[in-house]
Design an enzyme around this catalytic site. Structure first.
Site, mmCIF file in Angstrom:
data_model
loop_
_atom_site.group_PDB
_atom_site.id
_atom_site.type_symbol
_atom_site.label_atom_id
_atom_site.label_comp_id
_atom_site.label_asym_id
_atom_site.label_seq_id
_atom_site.Cartn_x
_atom_site.Cartn_y
_atom_site.Cartn_z
ATOM 1 N N MET A 75 9.664 -0.116 16.177
ATOM 2 C CA MET A 75 10.021 0.963 15.245
ATOM 3 C C MET A 75 9.568 0.696 13.814
ATOM 4 S SD MET A 75 11.204 2.898 17.376
ATOM 5 C CE MET A 75 11.633 2.619 19.072
ATOM 6 N N CYS A 76 8.692 -0.271 13.651
ATOM 7 C CA CYS A 76 8.202 -0.639 12.328
ATOM 8 C C CYS A 76 7.056 0.297 11.924
ATOM 9 C CB CYS A 76 7.726 -2.086 12.379
ATOM 10 S SG CYS A 76 7.646 -2.883 10.806
ATOM 11 N N HIS A 77 7.123 0.820 10.706
ATOM 12 C CA HIS A 77 6.088 1.736 10.219
ATOM 13 C C HIS A 77 4.805 0.971 9.884
ATOM 14 C CE1 HIS A 77 9.776 4.021 9.432
ATOM 15 N NE2 HIS A 77 9.020 5.094 9.535
ATOM 16 N N ASP A 131 0.452 -24.202 17.900
ATOM 17 C CA ASP A 131 -0.651 -24.046 18.849
ATOM 18 C C ASP A 131 -1.796 -25.016 18.562
ATOM 19 O OD1 ASP A 131 -2.162 -22.720 20.989
ATOM 20 O OD2 ASP A 131 -3.378 -21.911 19.346
#
Length: 164
Positions: A75-77, A131
Site C-alpha cells: 500500500m506504499c505510494h 549477502d
C-alpha cells in the site's frame, strides 16, 4: 469503531487517496545495523572481500531499495524521491565483534511521507552486507531497524527519544 485507512467498505485492501493532501518537503531518517566478526570487519575496512567493495555495493542497494519501496510494500505510494543518502559508522567497543551502524536519509517534496523508503533502504543495506560476506561467516546479526526521525506532513515531526 476505528476506521482502517487501508481497507475499503467491503473489507478489502486499498491504497489511501492522498490527492487532497498538501505538498510539503518530507524527510525520514532510519537506522539498522549488522554485527560481524573480526575477519569480516577487516575485509570491509580494507576493501579485500572477494565479492568486491562491500560498502559501495550496500550503499547502491540501499538507494535502489528506497526507489523501489512501492513495489515491495503493497500500500506504499510510488514517490518521486529528491534525495537518498546511506551513511556508515563502526562501533568497535565490543571487539572481537564489530557493529556497523547504517543510517539512511530519504527526502521528497510530495503528499505522503518517506518513512517506509528510509526503513526499506536501511534493511536492504544490511541484507546486502550479509549477502556479500556470508561466505566468511553466516553468524552475523542484523540488528534493530527503526525510524530515527521524520519531518513534514500533516502528522508533524517525530524524533526518537533515546529510551524508545
Amino acid at each position: 469503531m476505528t476506521e482502517f485507512t487501508h481497507i475499503n467498505q467491503q473489507g478489502h485492501a486499498k491504497m489511501v487517496d492522498v490527492s487532497d493532501k498538501q505538498i510539503t518537503k518530507r524527510t525520514a531518517v532510519a537506522h539498522s545495523s549488522i554485527t560481524v566478526n573480526e575477519t569480516i570487519f577487516k575485509q570491509i575496512s580494507n576493501n579485500t572481500n572477494t565479492k568486491g567493495n562491500v560498502l559501495n555495493t550496500a550503499q547502491i542497494a540501499g538507494i535502489m531499495a528506497a526507489k523501489n519501496t512501492s513495489t515491495l510494500i503493497p500500500m506504499c505510494h510510488p514517490l518521486p524521491l529528491t534525495g537518498i543518502d546511506v551513511h556508515f559508522s563502526w562501533d568497535e567497543t565490543n571487539a572481537p565483534l564489530y557493529t556497523l551502524n547504517i543510517q539512511t536519509t530519504v527526502s521528497t517534496t510530495g503528499k505522503t511521507g518517506v518513512e517506509m523508503e528510509a526503513l526499506t533502504a536501511a534493511s536492504a543495506t544490511a541484507l546486502t552486507i550479509y549477502d556479500m560476506t556470508k561466505a566468511v561467516d553466516k553468524g552475523m546479526i542484523i540488528g534493530e531497524t527503526y525510524l530515527e526521525s521524520k519531518s513534514g506532513g500533516k502528522s508533524g515531526d517525530f524524533q526518537r527519544q533515546s529510551n524508545q
